[in-house]
Design an enzyme around this catalytic site. Structure first.
Site, PDB file in Angstrom:
ATOM      1  N   GLU A 493      26.249  57.625  28.889  1.00 51.82           N
ATOM      2  CA  GLU A 493      26.325  56.170  29.090  1.00 51.82           C
ATOM      3  C   GLU A 493      25.244  55.377  28.357  1.00 51.82           C
ATOM      4  O   GLU A 493      25.456  54.207  28.059  1.00 51.82           O
ATOM      5  CB  GLU A 493      26.291  55.796  30.582  1.00 51.82           C
ATOM      6  CG  GLU A 493      27.518  56.239  31.349  1.00 51.82           C
ATOM      7  CD  GLU A 493      27.566  55.691  32.759  1.00 51.82           C
ATOM      8  OE1 GLU A 493      26.495  55.465  33.358  1.00 51.82           O
ATOM      9  OE2 GLU A 493      28.670  55.492  33.276  1.00 51.82           O
ATOM     10  N   GLN A 614      21.803  60.958  31.866  1.00 49.30           N
ATOM     11  CA  GLN A 614      22.206  62.014  32.785  1.00 49.30           C
ATOM     12  C   GLN A 614      22.891  63.106  31.975  1.00 49.30           C
ATOM     13  O   GLN A 614      23.033  63.003  30.764  1.00 49.30           O
ATOM     14  CB  GLN A 614      23.161  61.465  33.837  1.00 49.30           C
ATOM     15  CG  GLN A 614      24.407  60.820  33.247  1.00 49.30           C
ATOM     16  CD  GLN A 614      25.224  60.073  34.273  1.00 49.30           C
ATOM     17  OE1 GLN A 614      25.350  60.469  35.412  1.00 49.30           O
ATOM     18  NE2 GLN A 614      25.786  58.944  33.858  1.00 49.30           N
TER      19      GLN A 614
END
Length: 805
Positions: A493, A614
């Protein structure tokens, strides 16, 4: 902290909203935050009630642009109940924990019973002391009911106490600070009135979705004189009932407020208000409601049995509690998805992302009917996903990154960076890997449940149309001699574009490409193994032909996966990015989990650096067992050996900021088989993500449901290496010193309560007596059959993990 009870001593305004989220009570139909009934929404408190699937769309002006957002609606607040001592010389102030009279405050969440208890002691300026005990529940057996019991005891005085109970329709969606520039007024046509004696009601509707809401409350006291002194005093937007209780010194008086909630989205509904008034009138008393509520929770705890000792076990029970409050068996009757932040707050506007990828694997083996319902939410929106693909110039089904009521793309086009105060373009809608997550969930559900009917009908169609999207989206590159997927965003992201590029999106995200190849391979397998009549029906319905299947086969074997420096590249060109000076950034800012916001506030961009929010590439080790992952790479023409995978894990571990609660979960899962000594650090972060609010103020906006469910699945499948594959239960356990012994029960292929127990060096599995077929268990090269009513003890090989094969 008790094994089953979470207790908060004292009153800390700065932590109140966090406690409200963690003390939310719900039943899968609706949930209410653990806010104080005597307090309205302000900077300290935020009472919120949310019904699953109840959305409304509003338009706001942001940065000079008209922006449309759909929100899960904050419904009228049923909690309000405030009190004060009656004086003859004018009204005394209402008691509130933020006033000067609070001397004791205790809040206890009973997970086993599904209740929230508050005890308080107030002392007025003249020294009179009032002890208050409250017990509330959102009924798990009767999903439209909730109850608040309040008991008042005058310690050193006698006199009257005034009590005001209300239903508040003045609420807005204002629980997330960075959304407050957006329109949050979802409720209109708010009207209040009286029903039967002791009953008041409130009705309203949402502005654009036109969901009608009916709420009724029956408020009764055990004071014999109360009936003569009770009256209603409705206000604009609020239904109000006033009571005056006689409190002799040392005597306890009880007020019970029973509430019913209905909406026009309910099944078998005509008028939500009539339904609410009728239901609350017929509801039994508090003790009967409490008993049936506790019984429903006992049944849930049996089906979700998880026996983990110590502090980790207590946290896991809290996680399971919140999963079941959001997604209970009542969910099976609803058209809803998995809201990323539960029914606990307004973060992400209550939208559905890919978080079901972390939730369904647990539900599949305990509440498969709930998993099926959640997949039906996706199936009902398959048509809209096809429309989105067609409008974007693609074939097949392109599911949105964020979903709400009808399946259109709900991802915001702008997002606010609270550090800089700037509104920025948001390109996260390019995370098309959400379609692969949906396909994965279809496959995992059918393997765990044995639901061939779903797989052969709706599941096969979803897999077919998602596979068609990937086969069409991939383009062949003559120079590479492979198919490529361009212009996407991966799970990381942070990276939405190449440095200095005017166009959003990245090419050949490894996670996206490998999971797309998996979808194509699984879709081929399903289509080829369908019964011939059903295969013909599917072909007629979808226009599937042999030529298309041949393309799926070709693409599934020739998708490009980038590598650099002996590791899997996150995306093509990743090796050209700059290294980030992590130490210097931490020295300037301290916590840099949200690295994207930190750098943007410095007029920089994370797109320039080898840095991830992440797990991205490492998500492959979360989804697929070592055997399946190496097989996928072999199908794509690569050898993924133990050394390459370990090197890849180490590489990205050094370059991840863990700006998501999912990151610790995935890294702990992967490291359990790669570097066991470091795994528990990340597992512990996943366990504490919400209770310690490690992301810094995010939990108060709603719990992280995917991370909570993922920790349950870490014990259930991650440490045991349990797979439901080919009609068998496969195990490949990894030893964890911190969890040397644990157990759980699962529901598998029609068998209820299959018990699994792990101890150092051994695996015990027991199948309850039934007329079902035996369960095949596979452990390495061993295969055993466990008959219903029998159990087996299997000794484990003496090794830490199995490398990719």
């Amino acid at each position: 902290m008790h094994e089953w009870i979470w207790t908060y001593e004292g009153y800390t305004p700065a932590r109140e909203r966090l406690r409200e989220a963690l003390c939310t009570l719900g039943n899968g139909y609706f949930a209410t935050r653990g806010a104080a009934p005597e307090c309205a929404a302000d900077e300290i408190h935020y009472p919120g009630t949310y019904a699953a699937g109840c959305y409304n769309r509003l338009t706001s002006t942001v940065a000079g642009r008209q922006v449309e957002n759909e929100d899960m609606v904050n419904l009228p607040n049923w909690l309000p109940l405030r009190f004060r001592m009656h004086t003859g010389a004018g009204d005394a102030p209402w008691f509130t924990p933020d006033g000067t009279g609070l001397t004791e405050h205790r809040q206890s969440l009973d997970l086993r019973a599904g209740t929230l208890e508050r005890t308080m002691r107030y002392v007025a300026e003249d020294g009179r002391a009032l002890h208050v005990r409250q017990l509330r529940l959102v009924h798990m057996a009767e999903p439209h009911l909730a109850v608040l019991r309040t008991q008042f005891t005058a310690e050193n005085w006698s006199g009257d106490l005034e009590v005001e109970a209300a239903l508040d329709g003045s609420v807005t969606n204002s629980g997330v600070a960075r959304y407050r520039d957006l329109n949050g007024s979802h409720l209109v046509h708010v009207n209040a009135g009286d029903g039967e004696p002791d009953t008041m009601w409130l009705r309203c509707r949402t502005t654009t979705s036109d969901v009608r809401i009916g709420m009724a409350a029956r408020t009764v006291a055990d004071d014999p004189a109360e009936e003569e002194r009770a009256r209603t005093a409705h206000e604009p937007l609020r239904a109000v009932q006033l009571l005056r209780l006689a409190l002799p010194a040392g005597t306890t008086r009880t007020v019970d407020k029973t509430v019913a909630l209905h909406t026009s989205r309910d099944a078998a509904i005509s008028d939500p208000l009539h339904a609410a008034v009728d239901r609350v009138a017929r509801a039994p008393g508090f003790e009967a409601l409490l008993e049936s509520h506790r019984t429903a929770w006992r049944q849930l705890w049996r089906r979700g049995e998880l026996d983990v000792p110590g502090e980790a076990g207590s946290i896991l029970r809290l996680h399971l509690f919140h999963v079941l409050q959001t997604l209970s068996p009542h969910t099976a009757d609803l058209d809803v998805g998995v809201p990323a932040r539960g029914l606990h707050g307004e973060a992400y506007r209550g939208h559905i992302f890919w978080d079901e990828l972390f939730v369904l694997p647990y539900l599949n083996l305990h509440f498969p009917e709930v998993s099926r319902a959640l997949l039906m939410y996706r199936y009902r929106r398959l048509g809209q996903a096809r429309v989105q693909a067609r409008d974007a110039g693609h074939s097949g089904a392109m599911y949105p990154w964020q979903s709400g009521s009808d399946g259109r793309e709900e991802t915001q086009e702008l997002h606010l960076n609270p550090r800089s105060g700037r509104w920025l373009p948001d390109h996260s809608r390019l995370q098309h890997h959400v379609g692969s997550a949906i396909a994965y969930n279809v496959w995992q559900y059918c393997e765990a449940s044995g639901d061939a009917e779903f797989l052969h009908t709706k599941g096969a169609e979803m897999l077919t149309r998602i596979a068609r999207f990937w086969a069409g989206f991939a383009s062949f590159d003559e120079e590479f001699g492979r198919y490529r997927i361009r212009g996407v965003v991966g799970p990381d992201e942070y990276h939405e574009a190449y440095p200095d590029s005017g166009l959003p999106g990245l090419d050949d995200n490894a996670y996206t490409n490998v999971t797309a190849a998996w979808v194509l391979a699984r879709a081929l397998e399903v289509v080829r193994e369908l019964p011939e009549p059903r295969r013909r029906e599917l072909a007629e319905r979808t226009g599937l032909d042999r030529g298309e299947l041949a393309r799926w086969e070709d693409v599934s074997r020739r998708l490009y996966v980038p590598f650099h420096a002996g590791v899997i590249s996150q995306f093509h060109g990743y090796e050209d990015l700059e290294e980030l000076d992590w130490d210097a950034l931490r020295a300037r800012h301290g916590d840099i989990r949200r690295l994207d916001r930190v750098l943007e506030a410095e007029n920089d961009t994370v797109n320039r650096y080898k840095a991830s929010k992440q797990a991205d590439v490492l998500m492959l080790g979360y989804l697929f067992s070592p055997t399946e992952l190496s097989g996928l790479f072999r199908r794509l023409g690569h050898t993924l050996d133990d050394e390459t995978w370990h090197r890849t894990v180490d590489y990205y571990l050094k370059r991840t900021s863990h700006g998501s609660t999912l990151s610790g979960l995935v890294h702990g899962w992967v490291l359990a088989r790669v570097r066991r000594e470091d795994a528990w650090t990340y597992v512990r972060e996943a366990l504490e993500g919400d209770i310690a609010d490690l992301q810094g103020g995010t939990t108060e906006e709603g719990v992280h449901l995917g991370a909570m469910a993922g920790t349950l699945d870490l014990v259930q499948r991650g440490l045991t290496g349990m797979e439901t594959r080919g009609g068998a239960l496969w195990f490949d356990p990894v030893h964890s010193p911190q969890l040397a012994e644990y157990g759980f029960s699962i529901r598998y292929h029609g068998h209820w309560g299959v018990r699994v127990r792990m101890r150092p060096g051994e695996l015990h599995i027991g199948v309850p007596a039934s007329d079902g077929t035996p369960i095949e268990v596979r452990l390495g090269d061993r295969k055993v059959s466990v008959e219903p009513g029998d159990s087996r003890l299997l000794m484990l090989p003496d090794h830490g993990h199995q490398p990719p094969r």
